[in-house]
Design a protein around this motif. Sequence first.
Motif, PDB file in Angstrom:
ATOM      1  N   UNK A 141      -4.453   4.577   2.468  1.00  0.00           N
ATOM      2  CA  UNK A 141      -5.662   4.266   3.273  1.00  0.00           C
ATOM      3  C   UNK A 141      -5.430   2.798   3.434  1.00  0.00           C
ATOM      4  N   UNK A 142      -5.162   1.909   2.533  1.00  0.00           N
ATOM      5  CA  UNK A 142      -4.808   0.527   2.838  1.00  0.00           C
ATOM      6  C   UNK A 142      -3.826   0.242   3.919  1.00  0.00           C
ATOM      7  N   UNK A 143      -2.834   0.838   3.753  1.00  0.00           N
ATOM      8  CA  UNK A 143      -1.931   0.600   4.687  1.00  0.00           C
ATOM      9  C   UNK A 143      -2.215   1.078   5.969  1.00  0.00           C
ATOM     10  N   UNK A 144      -3.114   2.137   6.305  1.00  0.00           N
ATOM     11  CA  UNK A 144      -3.974   2.576   7.711  1.00  0.00           C
ATOM     12  C   UNK A 144      -4.890   1.595   7.717  1.00  0.00           C
ATOM     13  N   UNK A 145      -5.329   0.726   7.149  1.00  0.00           N
ATOM     14  CA  UNK A 145      -6.628   0.209   7.502  1.00  0.00           C
ATOM     15  C   UNK A 145      -7.655   0.780   7.373  1.00  0.00           C
ATOM     16  N   UNK A 146      -7.825   1.696   6.682  1.00  0.00           N
ATOM     17  CA  UNK A 146      -8.912   2.889   6.517  1.00  0.00           C
ATOM     18  C   UNK A 146      -9.780   2.588   5.217  1.00  0.00           C
ATOM     19  N   UNK A 147     -10.619   1.745   5.268  1.00  0.00           N
ATOM     20  CA  UNK A 147     -11.403   1.448   3.830  1.00  0.00           C
ATOM     21  C   UNK A 147     -12.110   2.595   3.473  1.00  0.00           C
ATOM     22  N   UNK A 148     -12.608   3.435   4.419  1.00  0.00           N
ATOM     23  CA  UNK A 148     -13.436   4.602   3.819  1.00  0.00           C
ATOM     24  C   UNK A 148     -12.628   5.625   2.773  1.00  0.00           C
ATOM     25  N   UNK A 149     -11.459   5.696   3.557  1.00  0.00           N
ATOM     26  CA  UNK A 149     -10.438   6.562   2.864  1.00  0.00           C
ATOM     27  C   UNK A 149      -9.848   6.149   1.608  1.00  0.00           C
ATOM     28  N   UNK A 150      -9.953   4.795   1.170  1.00  0.00           N
ATOM     29  CA  UNK A 150      -9.692   4.184   0.123  1.00  0.00           C
ATOM     30  C   UNK A 150     -11.000   4.378  -0.868  1.00  0.00           C
ATOM     31  N   UNK A 151     -12.134   4.444  -0.314  1.00  0.00           N
ATOM     32  CA  UNK A 151     -13.449   4.559  -1.243  1.00  0.00           C
ATOM     33  C   UNK A 151     -13.415   6.121  -1.619  1.00  0.00           C
ATOM     34  N   UNK A 152     -13.039   7.015  -0.793  1.00  0.00           N
ATOM     35  CA  UNK A 152     -13.065   8.286  -1.139  1.00  0.00           C
ATOM     36  C   UNK A 152     -11.913   8.695  -2.326  1.00  0.00           C
ATOM     37  N   UNK A 209       7.849  13.294   5.483  1.00  0.00           N
ATOM     38  CA  UNK A 209       9.078  13.698   6.268  1.00  0.00           C
ATOM     39  C   UNK A 209       8.841  12.778   7.807  1.00  0.00           C
ATOM     40  N   UNK A 210       7.704  13.074   8.562  1.00  0.00           N
ATOM     41  CA  UNK A 210       7.093  12.617   9.580  1.00  0.00           C
ATOM     42  C   UNK A 210       7.194  11.016   9.762  1.00  0.00           C
ATOM     43  N   UNK A 211       6.701  10.448   8.465  1.00  0.00           N
ATOM     44  CA  UNK A 211       6.605   9.033   8.395  1.00  0.00           C
ATOM     45  C   UNK A 211       7.978   8.444   8.399  1.00  0.00           C
ATOM     46  N   UNK A 212       8.835   9.037   7.705  1.00  0.00           N
ATOM     47  CA  UNK A 212      10.181   8.600   7.572  1.00  0.00           C
ATOM     48  C   UNK A 212      11.039   8.691   9.142  1.00  0.00           C
ATOM     49  N   UNK A 248       1.909   5.746  13.523  1.00  0.00           N
ATOM     50  CA  UNK A 248       2.168   5.484  12.014  1.00  0.00           C
ATOM     51  C   UNK A 248       0.761   5.486  11.284  1.00  0.00           C
ATOM     52  N   UNK A 249      -0.228   4.531  11.839  1.00  0.00           N
ATOM     53  CA  UNK A 249      -1.488   4.750  11.130  1.00  0.00           C
ATOM     54  C   UNK A 249      -1.949   5.858  11.044  1.00  0.00           C
ATOM     55  N   UNK A 250      -2.046   6.845  12.078  1.00  0.00           N
ATOM     56  CA  UNK A 250      -2.522   8.199  12.014  1.00  0.00           C
ATOM     57  C   UNK A 250      -1.845   9.065  10.983  1.00  0.00           C
ATOM     58  N   UNK A 251      -0.619   8.796  11.007  1.00  0.00           N
ATOM     59  CA  UNK A 251       0.232   9.406   9.749  1.00  0.00           C
ATOM     60  C   UNK A 251      -0.097   9.010   8.510  1.00  0.00           C
ATOM     61  N   UNK A 252      -0.295   7.750   8.353  1.00  0.00           N
ATOM     62  CA  UNK A 252      -0.607   7.172   7.322  1.00  0.00           C
ATOM     63  C   UNK A 252      -1.953   7.550   6.704  1.00  0.00           C
ATOM     64  N   UNK A 253      -3.011   7.935   7.748  1.00  0.00           N
ATOM     65  CA  UNK A 253      -4.362   8.543   7.245  1.00  0.00           C
ATOM     66  C   UNK A 253      -4.424   9.709   6.830  1.00  0.00           C
ATOM     67  N   UNK A 267      11.301   1.345  23.637  1.00  0.00           N
ATOM     68  CA  UNK A 267      11.364   1.539  22.394  1.00  0.00           C
ATOM     69  C   UNK A 267      10.200   1.369  21.591  1.00  0.00           C
ATOM     70  N   UNK A 268       9.033   0.668  22.041  1.00  0.00           N
ATOM     71  CA  UNK A 268       7.800   0.704  21.458  1.00  0.00           C
ATOM     72  C   UNK A 268       6.981   2.181  21.661  1.00  0.00           C
TER      73      UNK A 268
END
Length: 356
Positions: A126-137, A77-80, A88-93, A31-32
């Motif tokens: 970016x926050x959900x993905x833990x990607x601070x630099x994306x948030x900054x951009x 759609x992929x995230x859903x 999921x983290x990569x899709x969020x990014x 499942x994981x």
Amino acid sequence: MKLAGLAMASPAAAARILDQAAAEAMEFTRQAEATSLGSGTLDHLDFAVTEFNRAYSLKPPKAVFDAVMDYRRKVAALLAGRHTHQQERELLTFAGWLSELLAWLAHDLGDARTGLAFATDAFVHGQQAGHGRLCAWAMDAAASINLYEQRPGKARNAALKGLSEAAVPHPLTVRLHAQAARAAAADGDADGFTTAFRAAEDAYGILPPRSPRRFGLDVLPLADYALTSYSATSFIWLGQAEQARQYAEQALATYESAPEASRSPSREAIARIDLALAHALLGDSDAAVALGHQALDSTRVVDSVRHRAGDLTAFLARRHPGREAVETLRERLVAVGAAARAVTAAPAHEPEEGVT
């Protein structure tokens, strides 16, 4: 409870319990790892986002917006669907990067509301993905959009919010300090401008020898542009014409010497308008008009270029009412704006499956 009773169970019963637990553990693992993503989906998205960013300054913003929006919907759609936590983290990014680009494209098309909505979406993903630099951009885009909407306070807040997420040292940190400086200048705060601009210079001085890359492109020129072009604009707004002239000339030289892949026709056009405004403030209207025409000759006259060109023609019209050369420039700007609106209003073509 079954496992807790192992000590009291017979050897045969204990073996059956452990066999069942092993089967359940394998199901937990399955499942994981379960996912509905195809094996090449994430690689394709990486390629798509890279190509879209390269196309940003080369193709009409309406065409790029439609294509990027199509991909943004596909990522939603992929995230859903079903995917692993890592996927999921990569899709969020990817969703965040696409929204960051859509923010700039909406800004280029003159739709600040849509641009700010996508900048916020990019920040949240970016926050959900833990990607601070994306948030900054994302906040870098929000700062620019708010400045053109004449909301310097919101622009400064966006820049500071971005700085709280940006890595140090990095060219993006330079840009965000320069954004804060430009916002202070737009608010008439000369001291605030000086403080923020010095912070941008300090951040530039500690950049590492090797410049980072963003989607395969060197991002150091973006810091160079911010230090020169943003300063030129700021000195225009602060009424310091000679300093504006010097920085605008430096900005033009920086743009013209940049590698072809890093060239930005729209930013170069704005630098020409800043130089034109500096000449106008210094009393040389002929040079101002000539530079205004050069800016409108750009291959990418987006909304921000037209906006700043409007500042130039309005100033020249006040300073030289009725002058034919000024009126000709103003009429040309009106025609350019009408043509751009016609293109934006045209129905979009069906998006293609591949990246163009």
